[in-house]
Scaffold this motif. Structure first.
Motif, short mmCIF file in Angstrom:
data_model
loop_
_atom_site.label_atom_id
_atom_site.label_comp_id
_atom_site.label_asym_id
_atom_site.label_seq_id
_atom_site.Cartn_x
_atom_site.Cartn_y
_atom_site.Cartn_z
N PHE A 1 0.38 -1.46 0.02
CA PHE A 1 -0.50 0.01 0.04
C PHE A 1 1.12 1.55 0.16
O PHE A 1 2.65 1.05 0.77
N ASP A 2 0.09 2.56 -0.48
CA ASP A 2 0.17 3.68 0.21
C ASP A 2 -0.41 4.44 0.13
O ASP A 2 -1.25 4.81 -0.93
N MET A 3 -0.77 4.69 1.26
CA MET A 3 -1.76 5.41 1.80
C MET A 3 -1.97 6.71 1.30
O MET A 3 -3.14 7.46 1.35
N SER A 4 -0.77 7.39 1.09
CA SER A 4 -0.56 8.79 1.18
C SER A 4 -1.53 9.71 0.85
O SER A 4 -2.02 10.87 -0.24
N PHE A 5 -2.01 9.04 -1.01
CA PHE A 5 -2.64 9.97 -1.80
C PHE A 5 -4.41 10.04 -1.40
O PHE A 5 -4.14 10.32 -2.18
N TYR A 6 -4.24 9.00 -0.55
CA TYR A 6 -5.68 8.63 -1.02
C TYR A 6 -6.00 9.59 0.33
O TYR A 6 -6.29 10.99 0.69
N GLU A 7 -5.06 9.99 1.78
CA GLU A 7 -4.99 10.58 2.17
C GLU A 7 -5.26 11.96 1.52
O GLU A 7 -5.68 12.98 2.25
N GLN A 8 -3.77 12.62 0.93
CA GLN A 8 -3.94 14.08 0.32
C GLN A 8 -5.46 14.83 -0.45
O GLN A 8 -5.77 15.50 -0.21
N ALA A 9 -5.98 13.68 -1.42
CA ALA A 9 -7.01 13.70 -2.39
C ALA A 9 -8.36 13.70 -0.81
O ALA A 9 -9.39 14.74 -1.61
#
Length: 334
Positions: free
Chosen positions: A323-331
Motif C-alpha cells: 500500500f501507499d496510503m498517502s495519495f488517498y490522504e492527500q485526495a
C-alpha cells in the motif's frame, strides 16, 4: 618543468571537477515529461462500477487534462491474472483489479502499489437448481467453475473449502474459467456450480440456471475484493497526477453509491446487459463500493498470507509492501 606540470594537472582536476559537478546538477534538475496517454485496465463486473461510471461521465479525461493527460485508454480483461501480467509488462499505468492477483504478481517483482480500495465482498457460490445444498459437505464430488488460480474468487473458494474440511484438490473439481465461459458452462449443465462476482450470479438466477447458496462475505467476512493499483513510475515521477486519479475514483465511487439506478443503466448500456438484471444484482449482492484503502488493508494482508499458505507466492508481504496510503490522504485532505 616538474612544477609547471603539477600546476597544469591541478588546474585540470579542478576545472574537470567543476564541469562534472555542473553536468550532475543539470541531470538532477531535468524535468520528467508529462504523461500524455494514461492506460487503465479493468474487468467488466459491477465491482468496478466506480471506474466505469467515471469513464461514461467523461471525468477521467476532464479531471486529468490539467496534468497533461490527453488520452485515457481503457483495456478490458476477463480476470485479474492477465490484467496483472499486462501491468507487469509495463502496458498499464492504473489497474482496477482483485487484491489477490495483485499480491501474486507482486511476488514476480511488480513495481506498483495499491492507492485506493474499489469494493469489498460481492461474489456468490451458485448451484444448479437440481442440486440440494444444506452445507459445504454437499459440494463434494461437484465440478465448480471460478476464476483462475491466484484470483480473489479462487483464493476465497479454496480457503473456505479447506476451513470446512474439504480438500479443494481432491474432494471437488475446480475448473478455471472467465465469467462468460463459466456462465455458459452452468447454463449448459457442464458444471454443477460457479463462484463468480456480480452481476453474473443474478443473471444465472434470472435465467433459471442456478441459485446463490453462499455469499462471499459469509466465506470471509468483510473481505477486500477489488483495489486500485498504480504503477511505481507514476507514483515516483507524477505524484500530483496519482492524487488526481484517486480523487476521480472517489468521485466515481460516491456517485455510484448515490445514484444506483442511473449507474445500473450506464453499466447495462455499456456492457450490453438487461438493466433489470443489473438493478436486481445491486439490490441482492453483499458487496460494497468503497474507496478508503485503510478499510481493506488488514484483509489484504490476510489475503497475502492465504496466498502464501496455498503456495501461490513464496514470500509473505506486509502492509507497507502493498500500500501507499498517502495519495488517498492527500485526495481527501484538499
Amino acid at each position: 618543468m616538474k612544477r609547471i606540470n603539477t600546476i597544469l594537472i591541478l588546474m585540470l582536476m579542478v576545472t574537470g571537477g567543476v564541469f562534472l559537478a555542473g553536468c550532475t546538477s543539470q541531470e538532477d534538475t531535468e524535468e520528467v515529461p508529462d504523461v500524455s496517454t494514461l492506460n487503465i485496465g479493468y474487468q467488466p463486473s459491477t465491482h468496478q462500477l466506480a471506474y466505469m461510471t467515471a469513464k461514461e461521465k467523461g471525468w477521467w479525461e476532464e479531471d486529468l487534462a490539467p496534468y497533461g493527460v490527453e488520452n485515457v485508454r481503457e483495456y478490458e480483461f476477463p480476470t485479474g491474472a492477465p490484467e496483472m501480467q499486462s501491468m507487469l509488462a509495463g502496458d498499464l499505468d492504473v489497474a482496477y483489479v482483485g487484491a489477490a492477483p495483485f499480491v501474486a504478481t507482486l511476488a514476480s517483482d511488480l513495481d506498483a502499489k495499491i492507492v485506493a480500495a474499489a469494493n469489498s465482498q460481492g461474489s456468490d457460490l451458485v448451484l444448479r437448481p437440481d442440486i440440494a445444498y444444506e452445507g459445504p459437505d454437499d459440494l463434494k464430488g461437484l465440478d465448480i467453475a471460478t476464476f483462475p488460480p491466484g484470483t480473489i474468487q479462487d483464493t476465497i473458494l479454496r480457503n473456505w473449502l479447506k476451513d470446512n474440511g474439504i480438500d479443494p484438490d481432491n474432494d471437488v473439481d475446480i475448473k478455471a474459467m472467465g465469467p462468460g465461459d463459466a456462465i455458459s458452462a452452468i447454463s449448459a449443465g457442464q458444471v454443477d456450480a460457479v463462484f463468480l462476482p456480480h452481476p453474473a450470479p443474478t443473471l444465472i438466477a434470472e435465467e433459471g440456471n442456478g441459485r446463490s447458496v453462499v455469499y462471499s462475505g459469509e466465506m470471509l467476512p468483510d473481505h477486500v475484493c477489488c483495489v486500485v493499483v498504480v504503477s511505481g513510475d507514476l507514483i515516483r515521477n507524477h505524484p500530483d497526477l496519482v492524487t488526481e486519479i484517486v480523487k476521480t475514483h472517489i468521485k466515481g465511487t460516491e456517485y455510484s453509491n448515490e445514484n444506483q439506478d442511473e449507474v445500473a443503466q450506464l453499466y447495462a448500456d455499456r456492457q450490453g446487459w438487461d438493466v433489470d438484471v443489473i438493478r436486481a444484482s445491486l439490490e441482492d449482492w453483499d458487496g460494497q463500493l468503497i474507496a478508503d484503502p485503510t478499510i481493506i488493508a488488514e484483509s489484504t494482508v490476510d489475503y497475502a498470507q492465504i496466498q502464501y499458505e496455498l503456495g501461490y507466492v513464496n514470500e509473505e508481504f506486509t502492509r507497507a509492501d502493498m500500500f501507499d496510503m498517502s495519495f488517498y490522504e492527500q485526495a481527501t485532505a484538499e
